[in-house]
Scaffold this active site. Structure first.
Site, PDB file in Angstrom:
ATOM      1  N   HIS A   1       3.312   1.794  37.487  1.00 19.87           N
ATOM      2  CA  HIS A   1       3.169   1.394  36.084  1.00 19.87           C
ATOM      3  C   HIS A   1       4.541   1.171  35.463  1.00 19.87           C
ATOM      4  CE1 HIS A   1       4.544   4.960  33.783  1.00 19.87           C
ATOM      5  NE2 HIS A   1       4.163   5.633  34.842  1.00 19.87           N
ATOM      6  N   CYS A   2       4.538   0.426  34.365  1.00 19.96           N
ATOM      7  CA  CYS A   2       5.730   0.295  33.523  1.00 19.96           C
ATOM      8  C   CYS A   2       5.294   0.620  32.104  1.00 19.96           C
ATOM      9  CB  CYS A   2       6.360  -1.095  33.656  1.00 19.96           C
ATOM     10  SG  CYS A   2       5.270  -2.485  33.254  1.00 19.96           S
ATOM     11  N   TRP A   3       5.910   0.007  31.101  1.00 24.19           N
ATOM     12  CA  TRP A   3       5.559   0.346  29.719  1.00 24.19           C
ATOM     13  C   TRP A   3       4.184  -0.193  29.328  1.00 24.19           C
ATOM     14  CZ3 TRP A   3       5.099   3.137  25.805  1.00 24.19           C
ATOM     15  CH2 TRP A   3       4.894   2.644  24.515  1.00 24.19           C
TER      16      TRP A   3
ATOM     17  N   GLY B   1       3.304  -4.780  32.573  1.00 26.96           N
ATOM     18  CA  GLY B   1       3.785  -6.149  32.584  1.00 26.96           C
ATOM     19  C   GLY B   1       4.633  -6.498  33.793  1.00 26.96           C
TER      20      GLY B   1
ATOM     21  N   TYR C   1       2.204   2.696  30.627  1.00 28.79           N
ATOM     22  CA  TYR C   1       2.402   4.001  29.991  1.00 28.79           C
ATOM     23  C   TYR C   1       1.829   4.021  28.570  1.00 28.79           C
ATOM     24  CZ  TYR C   1       4.785   8.189  28.281  1.00 28.79           C
ATOM     25  OH  TYR C   1       5.068   9.430  27.726  1.00 28.79           O
TER      26      TYR C   1
END
Length: 337
Positions: A91-93, A96, A120
């Protein structure tokens, strides 16, 4: 690669490693417990990419991003290989480009990859939504020094579901807790750790925790959890005065005098100048029991007001048997209204 929602992602995270591709600064503010930080860009690189995206657009940012990340690709693969898992969660923020780029690389190499849809940010929303739902909470209430933490420990030993709020906050509460804490997580990380604890539990069985204010040291509870605590049954435990003094001396008696005085000064306005000076004098002369008596009187008055406002929720009282905590814990478990 497959995109999955929060519920499935969190269930899979019990089996497979979670890779967080955000920058170290983002990770330090708060992350999914147990996640490994594998940043596509470090803090300064992320700032460069972000500025470029705003000023020149996505394509310019992608080109520079590839230039920065390209030499790191083999290292990324090696770090994931070291996790010894064919399956990886990423995952990222916001789910994306960073997570998709890392997923593409790892899948190309042969890993099975799941991406957290929404990233996140979706995790934090899932956390807040979770604590809006009813929870089978059982709150242990009692004045300072009543061995509530020891009782929670015994309940856990007896295979009850327990959430140690002070343990997760790394702070035993009160002004004096500041003197023994070795450092607290951020509020965001504290809440993430709370969510992980609750998410792992059976929602059909009671969950025991200690009565706390909204703040524990410098960190704050999730508002939904705090509201649920205020509306849940409170099991009031009592311990004789002299034993409570002994408990406090055991917990805080080894703190250096200057730190004890600093803690008293922290509550001096609430304690009152006369009593604060008396407590400080007692510490200076080595009469810690007298100082504890003065401070307990203050905490007892404050706690009494708080518990009276929740009188309709209070069960008991239950007298703590310090020599046999299992006996007290058994009374709580099997109590029927």
């Amino acid at each position: 690669m497959k995109e999955v929602e929060a519920g499935e992602f969190l269930k899979r995270s019990r089996e497979y490693p979670v890779v967080d591709t955000r920058s170290p600064a983002e990770f330090a503010c708060g992350h999914i417990p147990g996640a490994i930080n594998l940043p596509l860009f470090d803090n300064s690189e992320r700032k460069i990419i972000g500025t470029l995206y705003k000023q020149q657009g996505q394509k310019a940012a992608i080109k520079v991003g590839l230039t920065i990340a390209g030499p790191k690709m083999a290292g990324f693969i090696e770090q994931v290989e070291a996790l010894h898992s064919q399956n990886v969660l990423i995952h990222c923020w916001r789910g994306g480009m960073r997570s998709h780029s890392m997923a593409w690389l790892l899948e190309l190499y042969g890993f099975d990859v799941w991406i957290f849809k929404g990233g996140y940010k979706a995790y934090r929303n899932a956390l807040l939504d979770y604590f809006k739902n009813p929870l089978p909470l059982r709150v242990i209430a009692g004045s300072t020094g009543s061995m509530k933490t020891a009782l929670l420990k015994k309940l856990r030993e007896m295979e009850e579901q327990v959430v140690d709020l002070e343990g997760l906050a790394n702070h035993p509460g009160s002004s004096f807790g500041n003197q023994v804490s070795t450092g607290q997580p951020s509020t965001e990380q504290f809440q993430n750790n709370l969510f992980a604890e609750f998410f792992s539990m059976n929602p059909l069985r009671p969950i025991w925790l200690e009565d706390e204010s909204f703040s524990i040291g410098k960190v704050h509870l999730v508002e939904g959890l705090y509201r649920a605590m205020q509306e849940s049954p409170h099991y009031l435990v009592l311990l004789p005065w002299k034993q409570r003094i002994a408990v406090l001396l055991q917990e805080y008696g080894q703190i250096p005098k200057e730190k004890l005085i600093q803690a008293i000064q922290g509550i001096a306005k609430k304690l009152g100048t006369v009593l604060a000076n008396q407590a400080i004098h007692s510490v200076e002369t080595g009469d810690l029991a007298k100082a504890a008596e003065i401070i307990l009187n203050y905490y007892d008055r404050a706690y009494s007001k708080g518990i009276q406002r929740k009188q309709d929720l209070v069960l008991g009282p239950f007298h703590v048997n310090a020599e046999n905590m299992e006996e007290t814990a058994t009374k709580l478990i099997h109590y029927r209204q």
